[in-house]
Motif scaffolding. Structure first.
Motif, mmCIF file in Angstrom:
data_model
loop_
_atom_site.group_PDB
_atom_site.id
_atom_site.type_symbol
_atom_site.label_atom_id
_atom_site.label_comp_id
_atom_site.label_asym_id
_atom_site.label_seq_id
_atom_site.Cartn_x
_atom_site.Cartn_y
_atom_site.Cartn_z
ATOM 1 N N ASP A 93 0.852 -1.196 0.000
ATOM 2 C CA ASP A 93 0.000 0.000 0.000
ATOM 3 C C ASP A 93 0.891 1.250 0.000
ATOM 4 O O ASP A 93 2.072 1.175 0.301
ATOM 5 C CB ASP A 93 -0.939 -0.002 1.217
ATOM 6 C CG ASP A 93 -0.189 -0.273 2.505
ATOM 7 O OD1 ASP A 93 0.995 -0.676 2.430
ATOM 8 O OD2 ASP A 93 -0.763 -0.090 3.580
ATOM 9 N N PRO A 123 -3.758 7.301 -2.737
ATOM 10 C CA PRO A 123 -5.028 6.596 -2.879
ATOM 11 C C PRO A 123 -6.228 7.508 -2.656
ATOM 12 O O PRO A 123 -6.125 8.533 -1.969
ATOM 13 C CB PRO A 123 -4.963 5.537 -1.765
ATOM 14 C CG PRO A 123 -3.545 5.426 -1.403
ATOM 15 C CD PRO A 123 -2.906 6.744 -1.693
ATOM 16 N N THR A 126 -7.139 10.300 0.247
ATOM 17 C CA THR A 126 -5.985 10.884 0.941
ATOM 18 C C THR A 126 -6.116 12.406 1.069
ATOM 19 O O THR A 126 -5.735 12.981 2.093
ATOM 20 C CB THR A 126 -4.672 10.514 0.226
ATOM 21 O OG1 THR A 126 -4.618 9.105 0.101
ATOM 22 C CG2 THR A 126 -3.468 11.013 0.997
ATOM 23 N N SER A 272 -5.563 -0.683 -2.216
ATOM 24 C CA SER A 272 -6.591 0.308 -1.895
ATOM 25 C C SER A 272 -7.977 -0.228 -2.284
ATOM 26 O O SER A 272 -8.944 -0.090 -1.522
ATOM 27 C CB SER A 272 -6.246 1.591 -2.647
ATOM 28 O OG SER A 272 -7.265 2.498 -2.563
ATOM 29 N N GLU A 275 -9.492 -2.637 0.158
ATOM 30 C CA GLU A 275 -10.118 -2.027 1.334
ATOM 31 C C GLU A 275 -11.578 -1.675 1.077
ATOM 32 O O GLU A 275 -12.366 -1.533 2.003
ATOM 33 C CB GLU A 275 -9.349 -0.778 1.755
ATOM 34 C CG GLU A 275 -8.066 -1.139 2.485
ATOM 35 C CD GLU A 275 -7.149 0.053 2.683
ATOM 36 O OE1 GLU A 275 -7.637 1.195 2.687
ATOM 37 O OE2 GLU A 275 -5.931 -0.191 2.819
#
Ligand SMILES: NC(=O)c1ccc[n+]([C@@H]2O[C@H](COP(=O)([O-])OP(=O)(O)OC[C@H]3O[C@@H](n4cnc5c(N)ncnc54)[C@H](O)[C@@H]3O)[C@@H](O)[C@H]2O)c1
Length: 442
Positions: A93, A123, A126, A272, A275
């Motif tokens: 990541d 990502p 952010t 990302s 997630e």
């Protein structure tokens, strides 16, 4: 406009000096004292064509300055560009530590109505993290913008000065108008400044790199199929690249993609997406194919010489991950060197600009370095081409044959024509094309 750029690596230096070139007053801040010392003494720490005169002209004109102390720059800046590194974390990541540190510093000192511009590749979400970090530290109103960078190392100044497009994610009209003001001088041709929401801008950058990486890995896998079937990947490339729906760029088979962006960005977007419970299976395969491709030449070398390479010596042309840069981050050359040395071989390398980087950061004195490309060949059992620098493309083949212990070439970038190589008496192994030469044909 008063502009501060935080982070003066490949991206920050280009952004800062180009914006200064357009008449802005730019402060470039970096935590690395050595980088700032070099820049202030007129020494540019990276190799990037065209950047040196741009820096020196703007330093002399008083529009550009370099500092380790960003505070003054942040206090006065109307736009603050964050261009710090986002290296891969342990799980692939994006490591956001540098971004968070920059956000903290900005929050302590920014002036009201500053626009904070995320240049670093980050990502989705952010910029919101950065917004929250800043807002925790200040009451002053400010604006966020995601402005991912699409420059290519080696052509970075031209890419910034004459962009195909500039992507800006904004959520206020004020941020939009400041970005139009900043980029106006660079988009005077028909090329668009594309505004969108912040999340879409963040994702656009990853989608672009994912697409490019996928093209390369797909071509590399077709190259393997070509080798098995007797087809030629160069014919296939030309055959599909002329289709306007496909286009010719990023269709070159080789030793895999490297550099500071594609490998880490592919991994970061996979992580990302996970997630958000989205499985980017295609990109997982792209990544795996690339890891395998980095050893393609070593597999060919083992087929030719056997698994035990002890006592063999290889000349390696090219260390940078591509021509016109000294960047060796994730460069295939490093994987090749490591694999050859593990099997007992020695390597003597040349690169027009990356040898200092190689010595200082990556390979040290683990390999030998040639003063020029021909010196690497003396007594070597084969030549390996890992980077397609222009100066390697038309060598003096008589000098090459005289110096090599055996006339064998592993051409990782398909820079030489197999028929021509055979006519010169070389054994030639390339990517996605049949090998030629006496032993190869046997
Ligand atoms: N290199 C490229 O071709 C390219 C292209 C497009 C986007 N990007 C993205 O841009 C970002 C920067 O890339 P790069 O190649 O320029 O990285 P880099 O490693 O060359 O430079 C980053 C710089 O930031 C400095 N830095 C780190 N933390 C800092 C802080 N808190 N304050 C001030 N300086 C700090 C570092 O010392 C370093 O000099 C990354 O997110 C990258 O993915 C890179």
């Amino acid at each position: 406009m008063e502009v501060t750029v935080i982070g003066t690596g490949y991206v920050g230096l280009v952004v800062g000096s180009c914006l200064a070139g357009a008449g802005n007053r730019v402060t470039c801040a970096d935590v690395d004292r050595e980088i700032v010392r070099k820049l202030n003494s007129g020494d540019v720490p990276i190799y990037e064509p065209g950047i040196e005169p741009l820096i020196s002209e703007n330093l002399a004109a008083g529009r550009l300055r370099f500092t380790t102390d960003p505070v003054e720059g942040i206090r006065t800046a109307e736009a603050i560009f964050v261009a710090v590194g986002t290296p891969p974390g342990e799980d692939g990541d994006a490591d956001l530590d540098f971004v968070r540190a920059a956000a903290g510093m900005i929050g302590e000192h920014l002036r009201p109505h500053a626009v904070v511009v995320m240049k670093s590749t980050v990502p989705v979400g952010t910029s919101e993290i950065v917004r929250a970090e800043i807002a925790r530290r200040t009451e002053a109103p400010f604006h966020m913008c995601s402005n991912p960078e699409f420059l290519k190392e080696g052509d970075a100044v031209g890419d910034f000065m004459y962009p195909d497009r500039v992507v800006c994610g904004v959520d206020t009209d004020y941020a939009r108008s400041r970005m139009e003001e900043l980029y106006g001088p660079f988009i005077r041709s028909a090329n668009p400044l594309i505004f969108m929401d912040i999340a879409s801008a963040e994702l656009t950058k990853y989608a672009a790199n994912a697409m490019l990486a996928a093209r390369i890995s797909l071509m590399n896998q077709f190259a393997e199929l070509c080798e098995r079937t007797g087809a030629d990947i160069e014919h296939v490339r030309r055959g599909i690249g002329t289709d306007p729906r496909i286009g010719p760029a990023f269709l070159y088979a080789g030793t895999g993609y490297g550099g500071s962006c594609l490998p880490k960005d592919v991994q970061a977007i996979i992580r990302s997406a996970a997630e958000y419970d989205v499985d980017l299976t295609v990109l997982g395969a792209v990544n795996d194919a690339n890891d395998r491709q980095k050893t393609v030449l070593v597999r060919k070398i083992r087929q030719r010489f056997g698994d035990d390479l002890s006592g063999l010596r290889f000349a390696l042309w090219g260390l940078a991950f591509k021509p016109r840069t000294d960047d060796m981050r994730a460069a295939p050359s490093r994987v090749i060197v490591e694999a050859l040395q593990e099997r007992g071989a020695s390597v003597v390398a040349h690169d027009p600009v990356a040898m200092d980087h190689a010595r200082e950061f990556y390979l040290g004195d683990q390999i030998e370095y040639g003063a020029d490309e021909y010196e690497t060949l003396n007594g070597a059992d084969a030549l390996i081409v890992a980077t397609e620098w222009l100066q390697y493309r038309r060598p003096d083949w008589t000098a090459v044959a005289d110096r090599l212990a055996r006339p064998i070439v592993f051409d990782g970038r398909n820079v030489f024509d197999p028929e021509h190589m055979a006519s010169l008496g070389f054994e030639h192994y390339s990517i996605g094309r049949s090998p030629v030469g006496p032993q190869a044909a046997a």
